[in-house]
Design a protein around this motif. Sequence first.
Motif, PDB file in Angstrom:
ATOM      1  N   PRO A 257       0.921  -1.186  -0.105  1.00  0.00           N
ATOM      2  CA  PRO A 257       0.063   0.197  -0.049  1.00  0.00           C
ATOM      3  C   PRO A 257       0.924   1.181   0.004  1.00  0.00           C
ATOM      4  O   PRO A 257       1.989   1.414   0.390  1.00  0.00           O
ATOM      5  N   LYS A 259       0.863   5.856  -1.610  1.00  0.00           N
ATOM      6  CA  LYS A 259       0.158   6.794  -2.249  1.00  0.00           C
ATOM      7  C   LYS A 259       1.360   7.577  -2.929  1.00  0.00           C
ATOM      8  O   LYS A 259       1.713   8.375  -2.141  1.00  0.00           O
ATOM      9  N   PRO A 260       1.666   7.128  -4.270  1.00  0.00           N
ATOM     10  CA  PRO A 260       0.851   6.065  -5.042  1.00  0.00           C
ATOM     11  C   PRO A 260       1.442   4.742  -4.736  1.00  0.00           C
ATOM     12  O   PRO A 260       2.710   4.494  -4.273  1.00  0.00           O
ATOM     13  N   THR A 261       0.656   3.760  -4.811  1.00  0.00           N
ATOM     14  CA  THR A 261       0.925   2.315  -4.900  1.00  0.00           C
ATOM     15  C   THR A 261       1.692   1.925  -6.244  1.00  0.00           C
ATOM     16  O   THR A 261       1.462   2.591  -7.258  1.00  0.00           O
ATOM     17  N   ASP A 318      -6.566   4.293 -11.754  1.00  0.00           N
ATOM     18  CA  ASP A 318      -6.106   4.991 -10.433  1.00  0.00           C
ATOM     19  C   ASP A 318      -6.361   3.799  -9.317  1.00  0.00           C
ATOM     20  O   ASP A 318      -7.341   3.973  -8.653  1.00  0.00           O
ATOM     21  N   ARG A 319      -5.432   2.949  -8.992  1.00  0.00           N
ATOM     22  CA  ARG A 319      -5.367   1.930  -8.198  1.00  0.00           C
ATOM     23  C   ARG A 319      -6.006   2.413  -6.578  1.00  0.00           C
ATOM     24  O   ARG A 319      -6.757   1.777  -6.140  1.00  0.00           O
ATOM     25  N   ASP A 320      -5.154   3.408  -6.437  1.00  0.00           N
ATOM     26  CA  ASP A 320      -5.471   4.035  -5.133  1.00  0.00           C
ATOM     27  C   ASP A 320      -6.913   4.502  -4.739  1.00  0.00           C
ATOM     28  O   ASP A 320      -7.305   4.332  -3.824  1.00  0.00           O
ATOM     29  N   TRP A 323      -8.932   1.320  -4.381  1.00  0.00           N
ATOM     30  CA  TRP A 323      -9.033   0.765  -3.503  1.00  0.00           C
ATOM     31  C   TRP A 323      -9.578   1.735  -2.107  1.00  0.00           C
ATOM     32  O   TRP A 323     -10.169   1.042  -1.402  1.00  0.00           O
ATOM     33  N   GLU A 324      -9.568   2.632  -2.073  1.00  0.00           N
ATOM     34  CA  GLU A 324     -10.051   3.550  -1.175  1.00  0.00           C
ATOM     35  C   GLU A 324     -11.457   3.392  -1.045  1.00  0.00           C
ATOM     36  O   GLU A 324     -11.980   3.197   0.036  1.00  0.00           O
TER      37      GLU A 324
END
Length: 756
Positions: A257, A259-261, A318-320, A323-324
């Motif tokens: 994990p 930001k960014p991953t 945007d994976r982050d 996930w959020e």
Amino acid sequence: MGLSRLAALHGVATSYSPSPDVTVSVPDDTVIAVLAALGVDAGTPADVRKCLAAAESRSRLLPPTVVVWAGEPLPPALAGLPPGSTVTVEPEPSDLPGHPAGRPPAPLSMRSRAVAPAEPVTSGEPAPEAVPAPEAAAAPGAAPVGAMTPPGDETAAAPATGGSAPAWWISPPHGVHRIHVRTPDNRRATATLVAAPPRLPQPPEGTHGFLVQLYSLLSARSWGMGDLGDLADLAAWAGRSVGSGFVQVNPLHAAVPGKPTDPSPYRPSSRRFPDPVHLHVESIPEYGHVRDRAALDDLRQDAAALSEAVLNKGALIDRDAVWELKRQALELVAQVPLTPGRRADYCDFLAEQGQALEDHALWCALAEVHGPDWHTWPEALRAPRSPGTARARSELLDRVDFHCRLAWLTAGQLAAAQRAAEDAGMGVGIVHDLAVGVHPAGADTWSQQEAFAHGMSVGAPPDAFNARGQDWGLPPWRPDVLAATGYAAYRGLLRGLLAHAGALRIDHVMGLFRLWWVPEGRPPTDGTYVAYDAEAMLAVLVLEAHRAGTSVVGEDLGTVAPGVREALARRGVLGTSVLWFERDWEGDGRPLAPEEWRRDCLATATTHDLPSTAARLTGDHVTLRHRLGLLTRSLEEELTADLTDTAEWLALLARLRMLPEGDGDEEAAVRAVHRFLRRTPARMTGVWLPDTVGDRRPQNLPGTWDQYPNWRLPIADPEGHPVTLEEITASPRLHGLMEVLRPRKPRTAPPGERRP
């Protein structure tokens, strides 16, 4: 000479050959640093002499791990035991996943002449005499396990069950056992015994399927990136509608994990557990019982906005952000009590995964508090078994349970995807991908610190394609620790990956034999090869895949040492053959005719690290690299070389009458390429899913970082407009391409033309 000898004893190369006629010496500083990472002090000539004397004087009756293959001769360690030695095999415990608790697994429950286990080596007392035990009922096909004596002790001899093994050997059932040896002069040894079948299960002949990076496969219901619901849907459609036998995906390992991953699926936090970002939230049974529906609706609207931005506004995945949103939804889902049946299933999962899952979940919980790099945590938390970590485990119990539950939910959806594939008639199903290593700051390196060579990174040596070599930033496993622990970490990793797989792809499969280690702070050119016990690595792989009933595909592109492909093929590991690389390199260098391709492989036109077929045919991949400043020659030179290469292939396709449309039709040429692949004897044919809609953008462009959006692009049409799963499956271009891969149906003559 002393340093070279010491290095050889520990599997560290002091030279390497980038090509058959070139040998490069490894710097002494590199050899010393690598030996230090293996716990060998070679800093001074005196240290070298001391370690060399200790290593050469050390005499072992057995190596830490011994391999026996069913039906094959015994390894020298067993075949060379002194006559009259007593050998006792203890079957592995019965607490393996899938076996009923409280009783041994059926293949290990039979003994012919069981004896008491040998005393510990430090005892100094003679081992108790063998006492016959009542024989257990044998299951079909199972062999007995018990006391074995090499030739010389006639009273203990037993009939052979292993074909070419000696008469005294009683073949154990497949598994990982403990073997105890006592020689006539009372020397003793104990080791891990890996008893493996001779070959892996094989996929159906001539099966075809899709290769896809799951995050890039957005559907109308996705939360900004492809998920396991989309995977199950793709498998169900592909099996039923176009006769596909498999879907191969990128590694779904848990990411670090941040930001960014790091978006690369090949640099995960853990290879043992999947990433919950792939969950399809609405498919979780508890989702429908969340009381705060307004909060869920808000999250779904935000997810729809993410997808809209990717599909229609040019945004990257945007994976982050994904996930959020999913994390917030999963926090709400976790508040819903489990039904009794679901609770029982969860408890079974926890028991099955054991300490490995608890450590992974604890790392995730600690990372929420202290950040994703465990090297920067408070010192008391940097070791998984420290008193400080034990206290944190108690304090973070709720968060640990949350992350355990996410692993359980993800495993459930992985299983559902494989079931969907099987229900659709797929002969293989989901092909999962095993990355070559893990992130140095992630969960695996924290929980298994002793197994990794710290201060080292895996990479690749300089070659014709990359004069500077490569450093992948992945700490390697220590081969000595793997052997000493009976490959426990490797076995657990494979067992987890294979649990819900139809097959497994192994990235850089040559790593089962050797890996290029680069000392920290040094360029990749200053690395060296470190050898692994390939026999043991392969035996564990074959054993675990045999138990799971899965086949294995090895990515064997690039520099491959002599004998490696042959050794893999002998055990049934399929290779990977990419059309553009299949040439007669030992002859005239021309493209190989289809009948000259190897049979035991996955044949494909491209991979995630290579240009799409449309980009290859049009030369778009060359102009892309030119725009990014990656070419080593002028644009004209590169385009000419690329055009010549492509023209040779198109000429072969035309001669074989696979390109009836003629030159100039890119879509027809893509079909011709796959028509060619289908004519090869390859067991599996893989179709890069973006090729089915004419996507010209690579998913990953090696050698770039910020210059190109690696691992963040959705599948798109030739103009670069993203397309959804629903649009892909309805694409006329896809259906035209898949027609060339369908098996030819036998034609039945009209009744009047049938012969009597």
